[in-house]
Enzyme design. Structure first.
Site, short mmCIF file in Angstrom:
data_model
loop_
_atom_site.label_atom_id
_atom_site.label_comp_id
_atom_site.label_asym_id
_atom_site.label_seq_id
_atom_site.Cartn_x
_atom_site.Cartn_y
_atom_site.Cartn_z
N GLU A 1 -10.77 34.00 20.17
CA GLU A 1 -11.98 33.32 19.68
C GLU A 1 -13.25 33.83 20.35
O GLU A 1 -14.31 33.87 19.74
CB GLU A 1 -11.87 31.81 19.88
CG GLU A 1 -10.96 31.09 18.88
CD GLU A 1 -9.48 31.28 19.18
OE1 GLU A 1 -9.16 31.81 20.26
OE2 GLU A 1 -8.65 30.89 18.34
N HIS B 1 -5.43 19.39 17.52
CA HIS B 1 -5.66 19.80 16.13
C HIS B 1 -6.37 18.70 15.34
O HIS B 1 -6.21 18.59 14.14
CB HIS B 1 -4.34 20.14 15.43
CG HIS B 1 -3.68 21.37 15.95
ND1 HIS B 1 -3.00 21.40 17.15
CD2 HIS B 1 -3.62 22.64 15.47
CE1 HIS B 1 -2.53 22.61 17.36
NE2 HIS B 1 -2.89 23.39 16.36
#
Ligand SMILES: Cc1ncc(C[n+]2csc(CCOP(=O)(O)OP(=O)(O)O)c2C)c(N)n1
Ligand SMILES: [Mg+2]
Lengths: 348, 324
Positions: B60, B127
């Site tokens: 990322e 999540h």
């Protein structure tokens, strides 16, 4: 045994010509190294005079690394130089008075007083202003290379990092992305053997930083970072290879940080002998004697250059000192970009 | 007008911009061949090729950091975080690099980071998060949280067009559940303009994202008891439409702020502070917050239900306010 290639020193003027520099270019390189050191020495004076707020960093010992690599870059190539890389700004053509204005937090510094030190860059010269967080500029440089690859432009991005900062994940991720996509990218490690007070054996466990390149699928090379011509030749090779689609290279320029980490630091932890040994390899002195031996640099020429640089420095200091302090009422200006900001050659 | 799911509207907005503007490219994990974990970019690589729909390594920092470099070189990158939660690994590149570059160096950084966010289906602590307030706190960043398919498309196009780094929080619980009419053509929705989801007179209810639907259901329930709620969907939290909120509070004199993110330092706190600073004279009751509690998002269904604000929580809050 090291995995990376060790670069040979450059010998004769003939070899240098083959690498693409004529005598006039060599004198320009020499001037750029002197201006680089001149700016940082004057910065010290300004600091002692109390004119520079905050801290002050220099790249003494890294003039060959920074000027050598920047000399090898093409006009449309881009880079993300760091706090030891003043020579890159100078070689790309930033006006010294702007740097002094930046040091002093004046309105005419490239960041208009919003940031200090070498946290600056002139985008028109293909440079992007560094942030403090090291080596966060590596992924940014890789993004430039990615843009060139997407648009199929024959341009190259150069990203600098210190050997200490090579420990951080940004370095690994940047090299992973550049390696997997074979991007037109050159990584330059300014290995000055210290990360603040931390010596190299506590920063990385491989023999050299350049050894790691193999793991990312490209070539690593260690070059004497006090030899501007060797640095230039290796940088040029790497840049042209990247330009032709050959993927990234990691060049490690080995030198010594010849001062403390910043002006407050007397570097008591660096052995005295180490400073003495590396002082004999001062990049500017080395190049001066090379020019005398190989390119007939005369005493008159030297005097002329010295005088010229003295004048540039004095004029620059004066002009910077005349620059106003920023207007406090502008403190929140420019936090957000406007559509007009995109009216640049890049964003067309 | 075609009917699209929230997810289809996001895809449509992205496709429209990529067809119109060659500078726009997508980068993220599994966005290419696979079409993205949620299939937002399904078929994109066939249409736009592997250099505009780029499968990235699990990195990322490199994904977002490289977007900044490419943006400075004139591209319009759109990064996809596989889940909003992973944006923490790119924090530095949003907060340290992209957010400050315009202010320090005068360089605009027009990037969009798409963040599939929110809970509601046992995604667990990693999540399910809603990280909008962390980023709304950072000067230089914009944060967009669409609730409807039409907004999802228009706000995505505006985000791509915007010259600043934009975090685009797309709520996963809306992806396939919410369907509505979406204009076929290209259109933009200004960042920083709220939308009145339903008009009312007694209480102003401010929210965004998936909570718009929770709020709407609560408002319908209390309406039966004679409480009229004005529901404001902020649509973007940075910048946020202060004027729309203040104007409504001046009319209703009571306010409830609802968000799915946790309570302390959540964006609701900023809204409440602003109302008390700037509309104190109009208030007939303390401003109320309904939020998730200060805990990580739990996994097991009864725990998650206790965590995410439910319709009954909002109803209770509205009744309290009405009775005050
Ligand atoms: C992420 C991060 N952590 C800590 C620092 C503070 N810091 C500034 S320079 C430095 C040492 C860097 O060493 P190196 O990468 O070798 O570069 P050098 O300064 O020696 O050129 C440290 C620890 C920083 N700038 N960034
Ligand atoms: Mg170092």
């Amino acid at each position: 045994m090291a995995i990376a290639r060790e670069a040979e020193p450059v010998g004769s003027l003939k070899e240098v010509r083959e690498a693409g520099l004529d005598r006039e270019d060599l004198l320009t390189v020499y001037r750029n190294m002197l201006v680089t050191r001149g700016v940082e020495e004057r910065g010290h004076i300004l600091y002692r005079q109390g004119k520079i707020p905050g801290s002050f960093y220099t790249g003494r010992g890294n003039e060959a690394g920074s000027v050598g690599v920047a000399t090898a870059m093409g006009p449309n190539d881009v880079g993300t130089p760091l706090h030891r890389d003043m020579g890159v700004h100078i070689t790309r053509g930033v006006e010294p008075w702007r740097i002094f204005a930046q040091y002093m937090g004046r309105a005419d510094g490239p960041t208009k007083g919003r940031d200090g030190n070498v946290h600056m860059a002139d985008g028109r010269l293909g440079l992007i202003a560094m942030v403090s967080h090291l080596p966060a500029m590596l992924p940014v440089a890789v993004g430039c290379a990615l843009a060139f690859r997407i648009r199929e432009e024959k341009r190259v991005a150069v990203g600098w990092f210190g050997e200490g900062a090579s420990a951080r994940g940004d370095c690994h991720e940047a090299m992973t992305l550049a390696g997997t996509r074979r991007l037109p990218m050159v990584f330059v490690c300014d290995n000055n053997q210290w990360a603040y007070s931390t010596p190299t054996h506590l920063e990385y466990a491989s023999e050299t930083v350049a050894d790691r390149a193999q793991a990312y699928g490209f070539e690593g090379v260690v070059v004497d970072g006090t030899d501007v011509l060797a640095v230039y030749r290796e940088a040029r090779r790497a840049i042209e290879k990247a330009r032709e689609g050959g993927g990234p290279t990691l060049i490690e320029c080995l030198t010594l940080r010849m001062e403390g980490h910043a002006v407050h630091d007397d570097a008591f932890y660096v052995p005295k002998e180490m400073f003495e040994e590396w002082a004999k390899r001062d990049p500017i002195e080395r190049f001066r004697s090379w020019l005398k031996d190989n390119a007939d640099l005369t005493d008159e020429e030297e005097d002329e250059i010295a005088l010229e640089i003295k004048k540039i420095m004095n004029d620059a200091m004066k002009r910077a000192d005349d620059s106003p302090l920023p207007d406090p009422s502008t403190v929140t200006e420019g936090v957000y970009a406007t559509p007009e900001d995109l009216d640049t050659p890049h964003h067309k | 007008m075609p009917v699209m799911s929230y997810l289809q509207a996001i895809s449509d907005g992205l496709r429209v911009e990529m067809r119109r503007d060659k500078r726009v490219y997508v980068i993220g994990q599994d966005v290419g061949v696979y079409g993205g974990a949620f299939k937002v970019t399904q078929g994109f690589q066939d249409e736009f090729g592997p250099w505009r729909v780029i499968d990235a390594p699990l990195a990322e920092t490199a994904i977002v950091g490289s977007c900044t470099g490419a943006a400075i070189m004139g591209m319009r990158p759109v990064a996809e975080m596989q889940f909003a939660d992973f944006v923490s690994c790119a924090w530095d590149h949003l907060v340290t690099v992209a957010a400050k570059q315009r202010y320090r160096a005068g360089t605009p950084v027009p990037i969009v980071v798409r963040c599939p966010s929110g809970g509601g289906f046992s995604g667990g602590p990693f999540h399910s998060q809603n990280p909008e307030s962390s980023f709304a706190h950072i000067p230089g960043l914009k944060v967009v949280c669409p609730a409807t398919p039409a907004d999802a498309k228009g706000l995505l196009i505006s985000s791509i067009e915007d010259p600043n780094p934009v975090l685009y929080m797309e709520h996963k619980h809306l992806y396939r559940r919410i369907k509505d009419e979406v204009p076929e053509e290209r259109y933009t929705i200004p960042l920083g303009e709220a939308r009145i989801h339903r008009e009312g007179d007694d209480i102003t209810l401010v929210t965004w994202g998936a909570m718009v639907y929770t709020a709407d259901e609560a408002a319908t329930q209390v309406e039966a008891e004679g409480i009229s709620v004005e529901l404001i969907d902020l649509r973007t939290v940075a910048p946020w439409d202060k004027q729309a909120v203040l104007k409504s509070v001046e009319k209703t004199s009571k306010a409830l702020v609802l968000h799915e993110d946790t309570r302390t330092g959540g964006f609701g706190a900023e809204i409440v502070a602003t109302i008390t600073e700037e509309a104190f004279e109009s208030l007939d009751a303390p401003v109320k917050r309904v939020t998730a509690p200060d805990a990580p998002v739990p996994f097991s269904p009864p725990l998650e239900k206790a965590f995410i604000p439910q319709v009954e929580d909002v109803v209770a809050g509205l009744k309290d306010l009405a009775a005050y």
